[in-house]
Design a protein around this motif. Structure first.
Motif, short mmCIF file in Angstrom:
data_model
loop_
_atom_site.label_atom_id
_atom_site.label_comp_id
_atom_site.label_asym_id
_atom_site.label_seq_id
_atom_site.Cartn_x
_atom_site.Cartn_y
_atom_site.Cartn_z
N ARG A 166 1.00 -1.28 -0.20
CA ARG A 166 -0.05 -0.02 0.09
C ARG A 166 0.87 1.09 0.14
O ARG A 166 1.65 1.46 0.78
CB ARG A 166 -1.05 0.06 1.06
N ALA A 167 0.61 1.82 -1.07
CA ALA A 167 1.91 3.06 -1.23
C ALA A 167 1.31 4.16 -2.08
O ALA A 167 0.12 4.02 -3.06
CB ALA A 167 3.07 2.47 -1.97
N LYS A 168 2.14 5.41 -2.09
CA LYS A 168 1.89 6.18 -3.19
C LYS A 168 3.02 6.16 -3.98
O LYS A 168 4.20 5.82 -3.61
CB LYS A 168 2.11 7.81 -2.43
N ILE A 169 2.66 6.45 -5.38
CA ILE A 169 4.10 6.45 -6.29
C ILE A 169 4.36 7.68 -6.74
O ILE A 169 3.86 8.60 -7.49
CB ILE A 169 3.02 5.77 -7.58
N PRO A 170 5.77 7.78 -6.58
CA PRO A 170 6.15 9.24 -6.63
C PRO A 170 6.54 9.60 -8.27
O PRO A 170 6.53 8.71 -8.86
CB PRO A 170 7.68 9.00 -5.88
N VAL A 171 6.67 10.77 -8.50
CA VAL A 171 6.91 11.25 -9.87
C VAL A 171 7.89 12.05 -9.99
O VAL A 171 8.74 12.75 -9.12
CB VAL A 171 5.57 11.72 -10.65
#
Length: 310
Positions: A166-171
């Motif tokens: 469960r994560a946020k995907i950096p850009v």
């Protein structure tokens, strides 16, 4: 698609889980599962076998090590280097421009440099990539960034089951976060890429399976890109179910693609989570440049594994 039984509260991680999966025979090549009527659905019951919700630093509980463990038959078999090398701490074949560090790593120095890419706050692990300090660049083999990797190769591997982050995907240009799996015997492939972010394409992620054809030795791959527009700013669940007859990939515990298990998936697999910087071959990432953020954080709420109930 119908969500899993545990969808009511994605903040909690149940010890038992039921997932809806495709029930018809999967094909040899992967297919997208666009809607609930794309394929008949069945269910799989699972029990939890691994969990880290990152309330404490990932290196204090023995679940993770901050580098490749070595002995892998990669396109470049370079991971036998000692602590004073970069061999276990990047994949140069990919054109990566980071080196994976931890507080005890010294690079070319005989003493630890004290660099810690792992930050814990409010139960969230951030793997932080940052520009290499100029004074340390020579000691760190002239890599543009320092970053972090965590692997369970020395502590946890499992054949079959469900594996989830469960994560946020950096850009950002050159930003390449991933959650993936390799065979515990050190061979390559097989490889399961549960989630890879294309940093130059915000909201774009890819889920891929890699395997080798025994008769020819050729490596085959099959996967799809998915759009999750709020992935950089919101947490989502990304997972894969490895069953004896099929691989099913999930976003927020909804099946999105599946395939028959390819040849060569006999050994237990371990989990890897990392934030690479720069790639020669992986589309939508590219090399780091002046536009690449000085610091990038890959935020992770939890990582879990489940085994299929008898």
């Amino acid at each position: 698609m119908t969500p899993a039984c545990a969808q009511d509260d994605l903040q909690t991680t149940p010890t038992r889980l039921t997932l809806q999966v495709t029930a018809d025979p999967p094909g040899e090549r992967c297919r997208r599962l666009e809607t609930s009527d794309a394929a008949p659905l069945g269910s799989v019951s699972l029990h939890r076998t691994f969990h880290d919700d990152f309330d404490t630093h990932p290196l204090v509980n023995g679940k993770w090590v901050p580098h490749y463990a070595g002995g892998a038959a990669w396109p470049e078999a370079r991971y036998w280097g000692g602590d004073g090398s970069d061999f276990k701490r990047k994949t140069s074949y990919n054109g990566e421009q980071q080196i994976y560090v931890d507080p005890r790593y010294g690079g070319r120095s005989i003493t630890p440099l004290g660099l810690d890419p792992f930050k814990i706050q409010d139960g969230i692990l951030s793997i932080v990539a940052s520009r290499t300090p100029a004074a340390l660049k020579t000691l760190l083999f002239d890599n543009e960034y320092v970053s972090g990797i965590l692997t369970t190769q020395s502590s946890f591997a499992q054949k079959y089951g469900y594996f989830e982050i469960r994560a946020k995907i950096p850009v950002g240009t050159g930003v390449w976060p991933a959650f993936w799996m390799l065979a515990n015997d050190g061979g390559w492939p097989p490889e399961i890429d549960v989630m890879e972010g294309r940093g130059g394409r915000p909201g774009d992620l890819v889920m891929t399976t890699h395997w080798r054809i025994p008769a020819t030795g050729k490596v085959e791959s099959c996967g799809f890109d998915f759009r999750v527009p709020d992935a950089p700013g919101q947490f989502h669940d990304y997972g894969v179910l490895w069953a004896p007859d099929r691989l099913v990939y999930f976003i927020d515990r909804k099946p999105v693609t599946d395939a028959r298990v390819p040849v060569g998936f006999e050994d237990p697999m371990y989990m890897i989570v990392n934030l690479a910087m720069g790639s020669k071959f992986f589309g939508g990432v590219g090399v780091v440049d002046a536009e690449t953020p000085v610091t990038v954080a890959f935020e992770i709420d939890r990582i879990s594994a489940y085994q299929i109930d008898p």
